[in-house]
Enzyme design. Structure first.
Site, mmCIF file in Angstrom:
data_model
loop_
_atom_site.group_PDB
_atom_site.id
_atom_site.type_symbol
_atom_site.label_atom_id
_atom_site.label_comp_id
_atom_site.label_asym_id
_atom_site.label_seq_id
_atom_site.Cartn_x
_atom_site.Cartn_y
_atom_site.Cartn_z
ATOM 1 N N TYR A 158 0.842 -1.204 0.000
ATOM 2 C CA TYR A 158 0.000 0.000 0.000
ATOM 3 C C TYR A 158 0.881 1.260 0.000
ATOM 4 O O TYR A 158 0.669 2.190 -0.785
ATOM 5 C CB TYR A 158 -0.896 -0.040 1.242
ATOM 6 C CG TYR A 158 -1.911 1.080 1.331
ATOM 7 C CD1 TYR A 158 -3.095 1.034 0.595
ATOM 8 C CD2 TYR A 158 -1.700 2.175 2.160
ATOM 9 C CE1 TYR A 158 -4.037 2.057 0.682
ATOM 10 C CE2 TYR A 158 -2.636 3.198 2.263
ATOM 11 C CZ TYR A 158 -3.801 3.134 1.525
ATOM 12 O OH TYR A 158 -4.727 4.151 1.621
ATOM 13 N N LYS A 162 1.113 4.121 -2.894
ATOM 14 C CA LYS A 162 0.739 5.507 -2.619
ATOM 15 C C LYS A 162 1.930 6.447 -2.807
ATOM 16 O O LYS A 162 1.762 7.607 -3.201
ATOM 17 C CB LYS A 162 0.168 5.629 -1.198
ATOM 18 C CG LYS A 162 -1.169 4.890 -1.019
ATOM 19 C CD LYS A 162 -2.242 5.451 -1.910
ATOM 20 C CE LYS A 162 -3.617 4.864 -1.670
ATOM 21 N NZ LYS A 162 -4.632 5.414 -2.570
HETATM 22 P P1 NAP Z 1 -13.567 2.469 0.112
HETATM 23 O O1 NAP Z 1 -14.644 2.908 1.028
HETATM 24 O O2 NAP Z 1 -13.123 1.049 0.134
HETATM 25 O O3 NAP Z 1 -14.023 2.845 -1.383
HETATM 26 C C1 NAP Z 1 -13.239 2.507 -2.492
HETATM 27 C C2 NAP Z 1 -14.140 2.085 -3.623
HETATM 28 O O4 NAP Z 1 -13.315 1.711 -4.748
HETATM 29 C C3 NAP Z 1 -14.993 0.867 -3.303
HETATM 30 O O5 NAP Z 1 -16.333 1.054 -3.696
HETATM 31 C C4 NAP Z 1 -14.333 -0.240 -4.132
HETATM 32 O O6 NAP Z 1 -15.229 -1.279 -4.492
HETATM 33 C C5 NAP Z 1 -13.849 0.539 -5.322
HETATM 34 N N1 NAP Z 1 -12.831 -0.176 -6.089
HETATM 35 C C6 NAP Z 1 -11.938 -1.098 -5.620
HETATM 36 N N2 NAP Z 1 -11.196 -1.590 -6.619
HETATM 37 C C7 NAP Z 1 -11.629 -0.978 -7.755
HETATM 38 C C8 NAP Z 1 -11.261 -1.091 -9.118
HETATM 39 N N3 NAP Z 1 -10.313 -1.948 -9.504
HETATM 40 N N4 NAP Z 1 -11.905 -0.335 -10.042
HETATM 41 C C9 NAP Z 1 -12.897 0.509 -9.648
HETATM 42 N N5 NAP Z 1 -13.284 0.655 -8.371
HETATM 43 C C10 NAP Z 1 -12.668 -0.082 -7.425
HETATM 44 O O7 NAP Z 1 -12.232 3.353 0.305
HETATM 45 P P2 NAP Z 1 -12.023 4.754 1.071
HETATM 46 O O8 NAP Z 1 -11.661 4.476 2.475
HETATM 47 O O9 NAP Z 1 -13.111 5.700 0.773
HETATM 48 O O10 NAP Z 1 -10.669 5.251 0.342
HETATM 49 C C11 NAP Z 1 -10.698 5.937 -0.883
HETATM 50 C C12 NAP Z 1 -9.267 6.306 -1.262
HETATM 51 O O11 NAP Z 1 -8.663 7.069 -0.227
HETATM 52 C C13 NAP Z 1 -8.366 5.074 -1.456
HETATM 53 O O12 NAP Z 1 -7.461 5.318 -2.526
HETATM 54 C C14 NAP Z 1 -7.619 4.985 -0.141
HETATM 55 O O13 NAP Z 1 -6.384 4.343 -0.296
HETATM 56 C C15 NAP Z 1 -7.452 6.459 0.180
HETATM 57 N N6 NAP Z 1 -7.239 6.732 1.611
HETATM 58 C C16 NAP Z 1 -8.178 6.360 2.540
HETATM 59 C C17 NAP Z 1 -7.943 6.649 3.878
HETATM 60 C C18 NAP Z 1 -8.940 6.296 4.951
HETATM 61 O O14 NAP Z 1 -8.662 6.558 6.126
HETATM 62 N N7 NAP Z 1 -10.065 5.709 4.614
HETATM 63 C C19 NAP Z 1 -6.754 7.319 4.250
HETATM 64 C C20 NAP Z 1 -5.846 7.669 3.274
HETATM 65 C C21 NAP Z 1 -6.096 7.392 1.945
HETATM 66 P P3 NAP Z 1 -15.296 -2.599 -3.521
HETATM 67 O O15 NAP Z 1 -15.675 -2.117 -2.164
HETATM 68 O O16 NAP Z 1 -16.321 -3.450 -4.186
HETATM 69 O O17 NAP Z 1 -13.908 -3.180 -3.543
#
Ligand code: NAP
Length: 250
Positions: A158, A162
């Protein structure tokens, strides 16, 4: 008076936008007047997010495509440009985590995370360039993570994906600047989502101690920053990595 935050008549593609941070970004852009395209692999949640965006008065479309596959991404972008006259904003938000210690990490865990988080973003950027070059305008935001800046135990795949996004951001920013396209990265800290809710309570407490603002961020707080970066309010900003992390990294 001109409102530099308005996005009327602009079309925005947000990947992984059916839930979490991506959905909050879609709603923030929709409220500012943009047409929004919700990409995801989860059709049901994507349709529900599109309904919410429509309730904000926006035109909203759903594109179910796995961003890992270049052909699927190419088709998705063709479909968007056929439906909307322009494609002005791309937010590379889709991301996954498959954590494990280095010694035990499988090839599949490594490859999957790098494929979605880094190659997926590259696929989308490559696919939108022709349209944005022709328009001689565009704004791209890559959602990285503070983990890509500081690393983390058990998250080598990861963190590498990133950190890779930061190199991608800066290279694309340099390559596209003369075409009027800006590229920036956002590095969220710990944001309240399903991802962070799954962290055990004792570890959550430890994380909070390191955050000067002493709380997790909200998806809306990440979306506000993305909104700024895709709007004309940030028209002199490109190639930057902006943290939204409550002061965790200074
Ligand atoms: P999330 O709730 O898991 O949402 C991500 C979405 O992307 C899900 O609906 C997922 O579908 C979809 N997805 C996964 N693989 C895909 C693909 N190959 N093609 C198209 N869509 C796909 O994630 P989040 O927590 O909102 O995070 C969003 C972004 O912010 C990510 O890049 C994450 O690394 C980054 N981020 C998050 C945090 C945090 O604290 N949450 C912190 C720093 C950075 P499925 O659920 O069906 O897999």
């Amino acid at each position: 008076m001109d409102n530099v935050y308005r996005l009327d008549d602009r079309t925005a593609l947000v990947t992984g936008a059916a839930q979490g941070i991506g959905k909050a970004i879609v709603l923030a852009l929709a409220k500012s007047g943009a047409n929004v395209v919700i990409n995801d692999i989860n059709k049901e949640l994507a349709e529900a997010a599109a309904e919410e965006a429509r309730a904000c008065g926006a035109q909203a479309a759903v594109e179910i495509a796995d961003i890992v596959h270049p052909e699927a991404v190419k088709k998705m972008v063709e479909s968007i440009t056929n439906r909307f006259t322009s494609l002005d904003i791309l937010v590379n938000n889709a991301g996954i985590a498959k954590d494990g210690y280095i010694m035990r990490m499988t090839d599949e865990q490594w490859d999957m995370v790098l494929s979605v988080n880094l190659k997926g973003a590259f696929n989308c950027i490559r696919a939108v360039t022709r349209k944005m070059f022709k328009q001689r305008s565009g704004a791209i935001v890559n959602i990285s993570s503070i983990i890509g800046v500081m690393g983390n135990i058990g998250q080598v795949n990861y963190a590498a994906s990133k950190a890779g996004l930061l190199g991608l951001t800066k290279s694309a920013a340099k390559e596209f600047a003369s075409r009027g396209i800006r590229v920036n990265a956002v590095a969220p800290g710990y944001i309240q989502t399903a991802m962070t809710e799954a962290i055990p309570e004792n570890i959550q407490k430890k994380y909070l101690e390191g955050i000067p603002l002493n709380r997790y961020g909200t998806t809306e707080e990440v979306a506000n920053l993305v909104h700024f970066l895709v709007s004309d309010a940030s028209r002199y900003i490109t190639g930057q990595v902006i943290h939204v992390d409550g002061g965790l990294i200074m």
